[in-house]
Design an enzyme around this catalytic site. Structure first.
Site, mmCIF file in Angstrom:
data_model
loop_
_atom_site.group_PDB
_atom_site.id
_atom_site.type_symbol
_atom_site.label_atom_id
_atom_site.label_comp_id
_atom_site.label_asym_id
_atom_site.label_seq_id
_atom_site.Cartn_x
_atom_site.Cartn_y
_atom_site.Cartn_z
ATOM 1 N N ASP A 95 0.816 -1.214 0.000
ATOM 2 C CA ASP A 95 0.000 0.000 0.000
ATOM 3 C C ASP A 95 0.853 1.268 0.000
ATOM 4 O O ASP A 95 0.693 2.148 -0.852
ATOM 5 C CB ASP A 95 -0.938 0.019 1.207
ATOM 6 N N ARG B 35 -0.734 4.174 17.174
ATOM 7 C CA ARG B 35 -0.988 5.163 16.124
ATOM 8 C C ARG B 35 -0.689 6.600 16.553
ATOM 9 O O ARG B 35 -0.084 7.358 15.785
ATOM 10 C CB ARG B 35 -2.430 5.033 15.611
ATOM 11 N N ASP C 98 -7.787 2.962 12.068
ATOM 12 C CA ASP C 98 -6.502 3.658 12.065
ATOM 13 C C ASP C 98 -6.551 5.011 11.372
ATOM 14 O O ASP C 98 -5.834 5.934 11.753
ATOM 15 C CB ASP C 98 -5.432 2.782 11.418
ATOM 16 N N SER D 150 -4.160 -10.272 7.587
ATOM 17 C CA SER D 150 -3.744 -8.887 7.748
ATOM 18 C C SER D 150 -3.215 -8.746 9.163
ATOM 19 O O SER D 150 -3.939 -9.018 10.125
ATOM 20 C CB SER D 150 -4.932 -7.946 7.522
#
Length: 403
Positions: free
Chosen positions: A17, A98, A127, A178
């Site tokens: 990504d 995060r 996220d 994932s």
């Protein structure tokens, strides 16, 4: 109208990504400069190839920042002291990683004179919220670019084709799950886990052994705390990173800290995740055991309710909000006497209490003993019960009078 984007700081992992995002940003934002930032929060990957890969993908510069110590001391430990758990199971491993990453992005964006921050979080997940709320709290004038909410690359196949077209080196093997990993935990989502009826496969675990494969003999471990912060394992004083690394090793070989939860995402859907959290599970258990000794009833019970709200704020990406900061101040006050040592027994996925001591213990054997004592008058209980139960008695008398 948004100002022209000349320089973007991108949260870069080296995966498909974010590798594709670099040329996409340059293509769609007037050949803007892209600075890649790779945050090391203990994901256990070799970072040097990530640096070279970002440059090969079109980044003008790459920052690799070691955030592990800051992550543990300024984000994990405060959450641990609060006893915050999301929906009774999730120890917030991705959630509080995060904001520390986003803060680093903001710091670098400011030093580099960037116009915007970009991230690779999808439009279905939590996220995106966590990254962007942190940016809004720390740099309200920075623009935010979320390619997943803008581009037409709607599949992994489309991303791979785009990467090939632009000469971007990407790994084309398709991972089964994932995953998100840092020094605190490893999460698994997708594949067969998308059906909540499926039991997680033991082959999925990358950190912990399955409980049934753990040793047949229990292992004891002691954790020392000072004002709610873990400082030693088995009597050995350790820094935050070294301490958690050691507990991860101990917990993993005993199969503890595996959590399976179908949680409520902030964005509205339920998501099934399996988490490996060996060291964190040990710390949460030990910390609570010490609070049983050191906090009075009213404080302990009030803090239990507060922990739920604290966990929601962390999960929702509201780390830098005023309420979280105020709750943290309350928590710090409660932790002034949470000092001592907790001993635990680990056995085939179980964490079992094996004793705790504290110089601030509120437990008094003299008061609680079933043997003779000179400090407690049992007759005092009569008046206490009469007054405590008076509302019940008055209501009952009223009800009798209505018959």
């Amino acid at each position: 109208m948004a100002k022209q984007i000349k320089k973007v700081v991108l949260a870069y992992s080296g995966g498909l990504d974010t590798s594709v995002i670099i040329p996409w940003l340059k293509e769609h934002y007037d050949n803007c400069e892209v600075i890649a930032v790779c945050a090391d929060v203990g994901q256990g990957e070799e970072l040097e190839p990530v640096h070279d890969k970002a440059l090969a993908s079109g980044a003008s510069k790459v920052h690799i920042v070691d955030l592990m110590k800051e992550f543990l001391e300024e984000y994990v430990w405060p959450t641990l002291k609060a006893g915050a758990v999301y929906e009774g199971k999730y120890l917030l491993g991705t959630s509080f990683a995060r904001p520390v990453i986003a803060k680093a992005l903001v710091d670098i964006a400011k030093s580099e004179g960037a116009d915007a921050i970009a991230h690779g979080a999808t439009g279905k997940g939590n996220d995106q919220v966590r990254f962007e709320l942190t940016v809004k709290a720390l740099a309200p004038n920075l623009q935010i670019i979320a390619p997943w909410r803008e581009w037409d690359l709607d599949s992994r196949t489309a991303e791979i084709e785009y990467a090939k077209k632009h000469g971007i080196p990407v790994a084309t093997e398709n991972k089964t799950y994932s995953m998100d990993r840092n020094i605190w935990h490893l999460s698994h989502e997708g594949s067969d886990l998308e059906d909540p009826a499926n039991e997680p496969k033991n082959s999925m675990f990358l950190i912990s052994c399955a409980p049934e494969d753990a040793p047949d003999a229990p292992e004891y471990v002691s954790i020392s705390f000072e004002q709610g912060v873990p400082v030693a394992v088995n009597g050995e004083k350790l820094g935050a990173v070294e301490l958690l690394t050691k507990l991860n090793e101990i917990g993993a070989r005993n199969g503890v800290g595996i959590v399976d939860i179908c949680e409520n995402r902030l964005v509205g859907m339920k998501s099934r995740g399996v988490y490996e959290n060996p060291g964190g599970s040990i710390l949460y258990y030990a910390h609570r055991e010490l609070e049983y000794l050191c906090l009075d009833r009213a404080t302990f019970h009030y803090k239990e309710g507060l922990a739920i709200r604290y966990g929601e704020l962390v999960y929702d990406g509201m780390w830098f909000c005023q309420l979280r900061e105020a709750l943290a101040a309350f928590v710090d006050s409660t932790q002034e006497t949470v000092t001592g040592e907790v001993r635990l027994k680990l056995y085939k996925g179980n964490i079992i209490s094996a004793g705790a001591t504290s110089p601030y213990s509120l437990y008094s054997q003299e008061f609680v003993t079933f043997e003779h004592d000179d400090v407690y008058n049992q007759a005092d209980a009569t008046g206490f019960i009469n007054l405590f139960g008076l509302p019940l008695k008055v209501r009952a008398l009223m009800q009798e009078g209505q018959k």
